[in-house]
Design an enzyme around this catalytic site. Sequence first.
Site, mmCIF file in Angstrom:
data_model
loop_
_atom_site.group_PDB
_atom_site.id
_atom_site.type_symbol
_atom_site.label_atom_id
_atom_site.label_comp_id
_atom_site.label_asym_id
_atom_site.label_seq_id
_atom_site.Cartn_x
_atom_site.Cartn_y
_atom_site.Cartn_z
ATOM 1 N N CYS A 1 0.838 -1.193 0.000
ATOM 2 C CA CYS A 1 0.000 0.000 0.000
ATOM 3 C C CYS A 1 0.874 1.245 0.000
ATOM 4 O O CYS A 1 2.050 1.193 0.304
ATOM 5 C CB CYS A 1 -0.881 -0.007 1.233
ATOM 6 S SG CYS A 1 -1.811 -1.539 1.375
ATOM 7 N N ARG B 1 3.109 1.469 -7.035
ATOM 8 C CA ARG B 1 3.041 0.340 -6.090
ATOM 9 C C ARG B 1 1.793 -0.502 -6.325
ATOM 10 O O ARG B 1 1.604 -1.546 -5.724
ATOM 11 C CB ARG B 1 3.040 0.875 -4.655
ATOM 12 C CG ARG B 1 4.294 1.629 -4.260
ATOM 13 C CD ARG B 1 4.065 2.454 -3.010
ATOM 14 N NE ARG B 1 4.010 1.656 -1.808
ATOM 15 C CZ ARG B 1 5.071 1.332 -1.069
ATOM 16 N NH1 ARG B 1 6.255 1.750 -1.448
ATOM 17 N NH2 ARG B 1 4.954 0.602 0.018
ATOM 18 N N TRP C 1 -3.569 -1.870 -1.514
ATOM 19 C CA TRP C 1 -3.384 -3.085 -2.327
ATOM 20 C C TRP C 1 -4.002 -4.190 -1.479
ATOM 21 O O TRP C 1 -3.430 -4.588 -0.465
ATOM 22 C CB TRP C 1 -1.892 -3.287 -2.568
ATOM 23 C CG TRP C 1 -1.516 -4.595 -3.193
ATOM 24 C CD1 TRP C 1 -1.119 -5.725 -2.546
ATOM 25 C CD2 TRP C 1 -1.511 -4.929 -4.584
ATOM 26 N NE1 TRP C 1 -0.877 -6.732 -3.439
ATOM 27 C CE2 TRP C 1 -1.097 -6.276 -4.702
ATOM 28 C CE3 TRP C 1 -1.816 -4.228 -5.739
ATOM 29 C CZ2 TRP C 1 -0.983 -6.926 -5.921
ATOM 30 C CZ3 TRP C 1 -1.692 -4.888 -6.961
ATOM 31 C CH2 TRP C 1 -1.299 -6.207 -7.043
ATOM 32 N N ASN D 1 0.089 -0.066 6.324
ATOM 33 C CA ASN D 1 0.661 -0.892 5.256
ATOM 34 C C ASN D 1 1.224 -2.134 5.938
ATOM 35 O O ASN D 1 1.899 -2.029 6.956
ATOM 36 C CB ASN D 1 1.779 -0.123 4.537
ATOM 37 C CG ASN D 1 2.347 -0.941 3.373
ATOM 38 O OD1 ASN D 1 1.732 -1.902 2.922
ATOM 39 N ND2 ASN D 1 3.530 -0.572 2.911
ATOM 40 N N GLY D 2 0.931 -3.317 5.410
ATOM 41 C CA GLY D 2 1.458 -4.555 6.001
ATOM 42 C C GLY D 2 0.308 -5.498 6.329
ATOM 43 O O GLY D 2 -0.781 -5.374 5.796
ATOM 44 N N GLU E 1 12.629 -22.167 -15.894
ATOM 45 C CA GLU E 1 12.337 -20.787 -15.490
ATOM 46 C C GLU E 1 13.531 -19.884 -15.764
ATOM 47 O O GLU E 1 13.391 -18.762 -16.262
ATOM 48 C CB GLU E 1 11.937 -20.753 -14.010
ATOM 49 C CG GLU E 1 11.757 -19.377 -13.398
ATOM 50 C CD GLU E 1 10.707 -18.507 -14.098
ATOM 51 O OE1 GLU E 1 9.950 -19.029 -14.939
ATOM 52 O OE2 GLU E 1 10.695 -17.291 -13.835
ATOM 53 N N LYS F 1 13.418 -16.595 -18.160
ATOM 54 C CA LYS F 1 13.843 -15.270 -17.709
ATOM 55 C C LYS F 1 14.837 -14.678 -18.699
ATOM 56 O O LYS F 1 14.739 -13.524 -19.098
ATOM 57 C CB LYS F 1 14.476 -15.346 -16.318
ATOM 58 C CG LYS F 1 13.501 -15.555 -15.213
ATOM 59 C CD LYS F 1 12.812 -14.297 -14.765
ATOM 60 C CE LYS F 1 11.368 -14.090 -15.071
ATOM 61 N NZ LYS F 1 10.430 -15.076 -15.261
ATOM 62 N N GLU G 1 13.120 -13.840 -22.137
ATOM 63 C CA GLU G 1 12.113 -12.762 -22.208
ATOM 64 C C GLU G 1 12.703 -11.388 -21.932
ATOM 65 O O GLU G 1 12.116 -10.388 -22.337
ATOM 66 C CB GLU G 1 10.929 -13.034 -21.288
ATOM 67 C CG GLU G 1 11.204 -13.080 -19.806
ATOM 68 C CD GLU G 1 9.918 -13.294 -19.006
ATOM 69 O OE1 GLU G 1 8.849 -12.846 -19.428
ATOM 70 O OE2 GLU G 1 9.992 -13.918 -17.952
ATOM 71 N N HIS H 1 20.339 -37.301 -24.800
ATOM 72 C CA HIS H 1 19.374 -37.736 -25.826
ATOM 73 C C HIS H 1 19.132 -36.647 -26.858
ATOM 74 O O HIS H 1 18.013 -36.436 -27.309
ATOM 75 C CB HIS H 1 18.062 -38.119 -25.135
ATOM 76 C CG HIS H 1 18.217 -39.213 -24.152
ATOM 77 N ND1 HIS H 1 18.347 -40.535 -24.496
ATOM 78 C CD2 HIS H 1 18.332 -39.170 -22.796
ATOM 79 C CE1 HIS H 1 18.511 -41.269 -23.413
ATOM 80 N NE2 HIS H 1 18.492 -40.479 -22.364
ATOM 81 N N LYS I 1 2.288 -7.697 -19.323
ATOM 82 C CA LYS I 1 2.365 -8.194 -17.940
ATOM 83 C C LYS I 1 1.256 -9.208 -17.688
ATOM 84 O O LYS I 1 1.449 -10.187 -16.976
ATOM 85 C CB LYS I 1 2.231 -7.033 -16.950
ATOM 86 C CG LYS I 1 2.363 -7.465 -15.482
ATOM 87 C CD LYS I 1 3.688 -8.108 -15.194
ATOM 88 C CE LYS I 1 3.794 -8.657 -13.794
ATOM 89 N NZ LYS I 1 5.016 -9.477 -13.611
HETATM 90 C C1 AGP Z 1 6.775 -14.486 -16.655
HETATM 91 O O1 AGP Z 1 8.018 -13.817 -16.482
HETATM 92 C C2 AGP Z 1 5.938 -13.904 -17.751
HETATM 93 N N1 AGP Z 1 5.673 -12.543 -17.498
HETATM 94 C C3 AGP Z 1 4.738 -14.766 -18.099
HETATM 95 O O2 AGP Z 1 5.220 -16.037 -18.463
HETATM 96 C C4 AGP Z 1 3.685 -14.969 -16.987
HETATM 97 O O3 AGP Z 1 4.211 -15.800 -15.985
HETATM 98 C C5 AGP Z 1 2.460 -15.663 -17.625
HETATM 99 O O4 AGP Z 1 1.958 -14.813 -18.625
HETATM 100 C C6 AGP Z 1 1.376 -15.972 -16.607
HETATM 101 O O5 AGP Z 1 0.885 -14.775 -16.052
HETATM 102 P P1 AGP Z 1 -0.007 -14.861 -14.707
HETATM 103 O O6 AGP Z 1 0.873 -15.462 -13.658
HETATM 104 O O7 AGP Z 1 -0.407 -13.449 -14.417
HETATM 105 O O8 AGP Z 1 -1.185 -15.757 -15.011
#
Ligand code: AGP
Length: 609
Positions: free
Chosen positions: A2, A27, A74, A98-99, A482, A486, A489, A505, A604
């Site tokens: 928040c 935030r 939030w 906040n918290g 993962e 990272k 992307e 393989h 996002k």
């Molecule tokens: C992860 O770094 C990406 N931004 C993307 O893979 C994300 O995890 C995926 O689109 C799922 O989003 P969500 O967790 O909001 O459902």
Amino acid sequence: MCGIMGYIGEQEASRILVDGLRRLEYRGYDSAGVATLVNGSIEVRRAVGKLDNLESLLREDPLAGSIGIGHTRWATHGPPSEENAHPHRAGQVVVIHNGIIENFLELKEELVAKGRTFQSETDTEVISQLIDEHMSEGLDFTAAAQKAVKQLEGSFAIVTFCHGDENRLLTFKTATPIVIGLGEGENFVASDVPAILEHTRDVLFLEDGDMAEVTREGVKVTTFDGEPVDRPSKKITWDPITAQKGGFKHFLLKEINEQPQALIDTMLGRIRQEEGDVSLPELDSLGSDWSKFERIYLTACGTAWHACLVGKFLLEEMARIPVDVDYASELRYRKPILGPETLLVAVSQSGETADTLAAVEEAAASGSKVLSICNVVDASIPRKADAVLYTHAGPEISVASTKAFTTQLTSLYLLSLHVGRALGRFDEKAGRDLVHDLVKLPSLIEEALTSQKQIAKIAKKYGHASDFLYLGRGINYPIALEGALKLKEISYIHAEGYPAGEMKHGPIALIDEQLPVVVLLPRDPMYPKTLSNLKEVEARGGRIIAITDAPTPELEEIAWEVVTIPEANHLLAPILLSIPLQLLAYFVAIYRGTDVDQPRNLAKSVTVE
Ligand code: AGP
């Protein structure tokens, strides 16, 4: 997290408060409000949604007064609504916070038993009610506030003032930040520097356990018991944008470094160390008989799907329930076998991902119960679910998911522990060890974060590569995926993750002097096998970057780089191993000059198919 803003001076408080909250919008929030003293009486204005809604309310119904507090919420307890928005007033007292107040339910019960009525579902309202209750017992405002705060458990930053007292704001801090801006005949309180930069660059930061009495003339900092403490003022040199990132160059680096706190906030109120268990009342709607679920289906997209792959290991090892994992974009079209005997767990940071939402709808239509693990209160997916386990990562601004991912893993660990204990898969002693290992984790992450300089150097050495290969085994194979995601992307380098045992393989054909190979190598029963995989890589000239908690001489001999992380319970190693991989992706992206927080082509939240 928040946004908090307080003002005491000669100017119109409401304008200063709203302007300050606007500088905290990064935030993330879902409602906002302000309160001032008008002719000695408390007046409050609150609105759901963005600050524009609050501003239009203030245009219709202005707020006078030169002392006030403001807040952007939030949601962590209770959905976004006007009643749940801060500030929260009780009698003579108004509060913003906040918290998370960990013991708010028991405090609320005690206050209701004393005849008090509550207007909201929030934990915050307990604070204003407690202070007002102590004032009604005869304590003055400061003493009442000190007594109330000492009854609170959890993480909090609080700002409060009371009816009739034009001369002071009180603020209290434990785990969440409070900064005080020092002006001429006026002073400011905020959760972060950007909110006050346009007024002053002279600030002081409260430490955990500090309280401050803020008047127009100055600031008196003490402990919660009133013992004076020395908090020297500092000069802020950041520009406003850098300030929004807490001094970090990018939101991504800020959020990577926020992970210890994010895990603490996700555990808060849920740990029962003595009983070796966790308390997840939000799951009660799924019923207490977990044996009715013959199977658990984990589904998500992207990084959240990697969390599901780890979740399979956690649930099958701790709860001994068969688990399937599927991409939501696949599950929704595959005519999956779902029904009352299956629990679908949908993992999503945003709670708005179209494919995951569709999979949830498919499961619900088939009669399955649905549990949402989500970071946004009241988002579309939680609203469709039968139960929600919220992560408390706070808003994740950078497109690449980091703290949301590690809090998803934390939540899956909490779920596995909870179900394992409910089904009697392990006893109280084993449960205490598992809880203890989790509680230790935030400090281990702090330790893992100290490798940033080393990783930045590694990024410069290998950032020119056109491909990367990530290898991991068992519960850490999803972390190889993962780490590769990272890097892809945010640096746009092609990277792929593979189970280390699968390398021979096919992918071994890729190995040459140009290919950095990142290997996850925690000290676990697979260590010797993965080490022998590494020798195959080394024999073909592969550039090995090893991430390990056991840098043996054998490993040092064949690896070009060795990044050491602290040792942890093998079920929690995925969270720790994620940290250097997040940092590697970040520093390679910096080396390549890409847009770290808003990478090309990415959103996002993917709310379309
Ligand atoms: C992860 O770094 C990406 N931004 C993307 O893979 C994300 O995890 C995926 O689109 C799922 O989003 P969500 O967790 O909001 O459902």
